[in-house]
Design a protein around this motif. Sequence first.
Motif, PDB file in Angstrom:
ATOM      1  N   TRP A  84       0.822  -1.207   0.000  1.00 27.45           N
ATOM      2  CA  TRP A  84       0.000   0.000   0.000  1.00 27.45           C
ATOM      3  C   TRP A  84       0.859   1.261   0.000  1.00 27.45           C
ATOM      4  O   TRP A  84       0.609   2.199  -0.772  1.00 27.45           O
ATOM      5  CB  TRP A  84      -0.936   0.004   1.212  1.00 27.45           C
ATOM      6  N   ILE A  85       1.859   1.299   0.873  1.00 31.02           N
ATOM      7  CA  ILE A  85       2.695   2.497   0.986  1.00 31.02           C
ATOM      8  C   ILE A  85       3.437   2.765  -0.321  1.00 31.02           C
ATOM      9  O   ILE A  85       3.443   3.893  -0.840  1.00 31.02           O
ATOM     10  CB  ILE A  85       3.695   2.358   2.150  1.00 31.02           C
ATOM     11  N   LEU A  86       4.066   1.741  -0.865  1.00 31.77           N
ATOM     12  CA  LEU A  86       4.779   1.924  -2.127  1.00 31.77           C
ATOM     13  C   LEU A  86       3.807   2.153  -3.282  1.00 31.77           C
ATOM     14  O   LEU A  86       4.116   2.885  -4.228  1.00 31.77           O
ATOM     15  CB  LEU A  86       5.662   0.712  -2.414  1.00 31.77           C
ATOM     16  N   GLY A  87       2.630   1.538  -3.187  1.00 31.39           N
ATOM     17  CA  GLY A  87       1.624   1.738  -4.226  1.00 31.39           C
ATOM     18  C   GLY A  87       1.199   3.190  -4.338  1.00 31.39           C
ATOM     19  O   GLY A  87       1.034   3.721  -5.449  1.00 31.39           O
ATOM     20  N   PHE A  88       1.019   3.852  -3.195  1.00 30.18           N
ATOM     21  CA  PHE A  88       0.678   5.277  -3.213  1.00 30.18           C
ATOM     22  C   PHE A  88       1.778   6.080  -3.912  1.00 30.18           C
ATOM     23  O   PHE A  88       1.507   6.976  -4.719  1.00 30.18           O
ATOM     24  CB  PHE A  88       0.496   5.800  -1.787  1.00 30.18           C
ATOM     25  N   ALA A  89       3.032   5.761  -3.576  1.00 26.68           N
ATOM     26  CA  ALA A  89       4.156   6.499  -4.163  1.00 26.68           C
ATOM     27  C   ALA A  89       4.245   6.259  -5.666  1.00 26.68           C
ATOM     28  O   ALA A  89       4.478   7.196  -6.443  1.00 26.68           O
ATOM     29  CB  ALA A  89       5.460   6.089  -3.484  1.00 26.68           C
ATOM     30  N   PHE A  90       4.041   5.023  -6.090  1.00 29.50           N
ATOM     31  CA  PHE A  90       4.099   4.720  -7.521  1.00 29.50           C
ATOM     32  C   PHE A  90       2.910   5.340  -8.265  1.00 29.50           C
ATOM     33  O   PHE A  90       3.016   5.675  -9.447  1.00 29.50           O
ATOM     34  CB  PHE A  90       4.151   3.215  -7.751  1.00 29.50           C
ATOM     35  N   PHE A  91       1.796   5.494  -7.575  1.00 31.07           N
ATOM     36  CA  PHE A  91       0.668   6.205  -8.176  1.00 31.07           C
ATOM     37  C   PHE A  91       1.066   7.646  -8.470  1.00 31.07           C
ATOM     38  O   PHE A  91       0.726   8.199  -9.523  1.00 31.07           O
ATOM     39  CB  PHE A  91      -0.538   6.164  -7.237  1.00 31.07           C
ATOM     40  N   ASN A  92       1.795   8.255  -7.539  1.00 31.92           N
ATOM     41  CA  ASN A  92       2.275   9.620  -7.760  1.00 31.92           C
ATOM     42  C   ASN A  92       3.229   9.676  -8.949  1.00 31.92           C
ATOM     43  O   ASN A  92       3.169  10.598  -9.767  1.00 31.92           O
ATOM     44  CB  ASN A  92       2.982  10.132  -6.502  1.00 31.92           C
ATOM     45  N   VAL A  93       4.112   8.673  -9.054  1.00 33.57           N
ATOM     46  CA  VAL A  93       5.030   8.619 -10.193  1.00 33.57           C
ATOM     47  C   VAL A  93       4.247   8.505 -11.499  1.00 33.57           C
ATOM     48  O   VAL A  93       4.497   9.236 -12.471  1.00 33.57           O
ATOM     49  CB  VAL A  93       6.003   7.427 -10.060  1.00 33.57           C
ATOM     50  N   GLY A  94       3.273   7.594 -11.519  1.00 32.27           N
ATOM     51  CA  GLY A  94       2.475   7.403 -12.725  1.00 32.27           C
ATOM     52  C   GLY A  94       1.671   8.631 -13.099  1.00 32.27           C
ATOM     53  O   GLY A  94       1.582   8.996 -14.285  1.00 32.27           O
ATOM     54  N   PHE A  95       1.102   9.289 -12.101  1.00 31.03           N
ATOM     55  CA  PHE A  95       0.309  10.493 -12.359  1.00 31.03           C
ATOM     56  C   PHE A  95       1.200  11.605 -12.911  1.00 31.03           C
ATOM     57  O   PHE A  95       0.791  12.376 -13.782  1.00 31.03           O
ATOM     58  CB  PHE A  95      -0.384  10.932 -11.075  1.00 31.03           C
ATOM     59  N   SER A  96       2.429  11.681 -12.416  1.00 30.38           N
ATOM     60  CA  SER A  96       3.377  12.675 -12.931  1.00 30.38           C
ATOM     61  C   SER A  96       3.702  12.401 -14.395  1.00 30.38           C
ATOM     62  O   SER A  96       3.794  13.329 -15.214  1.00 30.38           O
ATOM     63  CB  SER A  96       4.667  12.654 -12.099  1.00 30.38           C
ATOM     64  N   LEU A  97       3.879  11.130 -14.739  1.00 28.32           N
ATOM     65  CA  LEU A  97       4.147  10.759 -16.133  1.00 28.32           C
ATOM     66  C   LEU A  97       2.975  11.141 -17.038  1.00 28.32           C
ATOM     67  O   LEU A  97       3.169  11.640 -18.152  1.00 28.32           O
ATOM     68  CB  LEU A  97       4.417   9.261 -16.230  1.00 28.32           C
ATOM     69  N   ILE A  98       1.774  10.908 -16.544  1.00 25.01           N
ATOM     70  CA  ILE A  98       0.580  11.263 -17.320  1.00 25.01           C
ATOM     71  C   ILE A  98       0.512  12.774 -17.530  1.00 25.01           C
ATOM     72  O   ILE A  98       0.215  13.256 -18.630  1.00 25.01           O
ATOM     73  CB  ILE A  98      -0.685  10.752 -16.605  1.00 25.01           C
ATOM     74  N   GLN A  99       0.799  13.531 -16.474  1.00 27.15           N
ATOM     75  CA  GLN A  99       0.764  14.992 -16.581  1.00 27.15           C
ATOM     76  C   GLN A  99       1.801  15.508 -17.571  1.00 27.15           C
ATOM     77  O   GLN A  99       1.556  16.484 -18.287  1.00 27.15           O
ATOM     78  CB  GLN A  99       1.002  15.608 -15.199  1.00 27.15           C
ATOM     79  N   LYS A 100       2.947  14.846 -17.622  1.00 27.11           N
ATOM     80  CA  LYS A 100       4.030  15.293 -18.496  1.00 27.11           C
ATOM     81  C   LYS A 100       3.819  14.872 -19.949  1.00 27.11           C
ATOM     82  O   LYS A 100       3.912  15.704 -20.864  1.00 27.11           O
ATOM     83  CB  LYS A 100       5.362  14.735 -17.968  1.00 27.11           C
ATOM     84  N   PHE A 101       3.513  13.602 -20.175  1.00 26.35           N
ATOM     85  CA  PHE A 101       3.560  13.072 -21.536  1.00 26.35           C
ATOM     86  C   PHE A 101       2.195  12.894 -22.199  1.00 26.35           C
ATOM     87  O   PHE A 101       2.122  12.771 -23.418  1.00 26.35           O
ATOM     88  CB  PHE A 101       4.306  11.736 -21.538  1.00 26.35           C
ATOM     89  N   ILE A 102       1.127  12.863 -21.423  1.00 32.07           N
ATOM     90  CA  ILE A 102      -0.202  12.699 -22.019  1.00 32.07           C
ATOM     91  C   ILE A 102      -1.009  13.992 -21.923  1.00 32.07           C
ATOM     92  O   ILE A 102      -1.484  14.523 -22.927  1.00 32.07           O
ATOM     93  CB  ILE A 102      -0.957  11.531 -21.347  1.00 32.07           C
ATOM     94  N   LEU A 103      -1.144  14.516 -20.709  1.00 28.83           N
ATOM     95  CA  LEU A 103      -1.885  15.767 -20.536  1.00 28.83           C
ATOM     96  C   LEU A 103      -1.061  16.984 -20.950  1.00 28.83           C
ATOM     97  O   LEU A 103      -1.626  18.028 -21.275  1.00 28.83           O
ATOM     98  CB  LEU A 103      -2.324  15.910 -19.073  1.00 28.83           C
TER      99      LEU A 103
END
Length: 452
Positions: free
Chosen positions: A138-157
């Motif tokens: 759970w703890i690492l999952g939250f952090a990786f969600f942040n990483v993934g969301f950052s990637l989406i903001q940079k390369f998709i949005l």
Amino acid sequence: MNPDITTSRKAAKKTFGYISSSNLVIIAYATAFFPRVLMMLKFPSAVNFLHFAAVPFACAAVLIKAKSKDKKQLANSMALLGSLWLLLTISFASALLNDVGIINVILSFLMWTEPFLLILAIVSIPMSLEVFAQFRRWILGFAFFNVGFSLIQKFILKWDTCGCSPGGWGDGDAIKGVFINQGSGHVVSASVCATVGIYFYINAKDRPMWQRILVLLVGISNIIWSQANQVVVVMAGGFAILSLVNMKDLVKALSYLIGFIVFGIVFAWAIYNVPGLETFQTWIRPEIYGPEGEATKLKFSGIRFTLEHFHSPLNWWLGLGPGHTVDRLGGWMLKDFSDLLNPLGATRSPIGEQVWSFMGSSWLGGGSSFFAPFFGWAAIWGDLGFLGLGAYLYVCWITWSRICPDDLSKYLMLTVAINGLIFTQMQEPGYMLFIASLIGLRWQELRVLNVG
């Protein structure tokens, strides 16, 4: 095998109501990590304060039902609890001296100590291997969600170039991960991304090396996308200090020192040759760092204004009161949430406004938060004086000496300490509770595996 581990499966499954201790801690952590996402989904701004209730409640619930027989675990919990009580006592003394509202004391204390309350809760849970594995996911999952969301903001949005990001942020400032529309959200997100990358690379020894390297590179690269230059300084500085701490182990210290030197050489070259790193060149201006340099005057303006408001010799020892100088409360929270906090008796001093005014008059004031006069260590001293600063350092020492079992945990604490010299990251709940959870995780891991 530790005999307490054998019986911990049943203990860990006992619930507070219908929620286990570990799940209660995870929920409390989530309230600090995702409020900006919830606000984007039209939740009221009061959701930002939910963690102030959730984290202490989770900690209290865990302590009330904790029945660990591990003497080391109990001793660590009691030592940390005692140090927190000392800091709370000094906070109330400072409030009495300066006629500060009780809500200031509560919020200030929680903002400084929530990470330690979370650590206290985590190390007090008699985790089994199963519970530990679930908790870590759970703890690492939250952090990786942040990483993934950052990637989406940079390369998709493409929020950094489209001009359509929430809040109208542009360039790297728009890449904020889950810390959307937060002033320094890009720095917080980059810090979380880089930290989870380092943690995964060092700790995930059951994963293929290529996978660990990939996660590390993706995590660190977010620093470039979000232009969070100070994160590089924090990470490198933590590594350098850790090498000094390990001087007793000559081989380890030498390996760290060589690594730091190699990093310095490569990074110095990259500043002038790698796209995205050229912003570091603005810091390489010796004239702004002298006694009369603009950076020096701006950085220490908060301390200067604090000293001007001292009205008693006791202010040196107890400060000007919680939330009355250059922390997040005095800087903007008491003002931004005045409709909510004023009816509760919140008090303010003019120092925050004076510092903002000085920043507005400085040509460097609108630049990097690296030069911000609002920063952690100055804020602790300004609010609580030398006694409060000493008490906070004592809390840190208890954590360092009793709960940081290896270099990874100590490195995480060092990065927090360096952040405290730059901005108000030491009071940023999402970042600080993430660091705290990793320290608690590492302690539990070594305990469960009977290594530490």
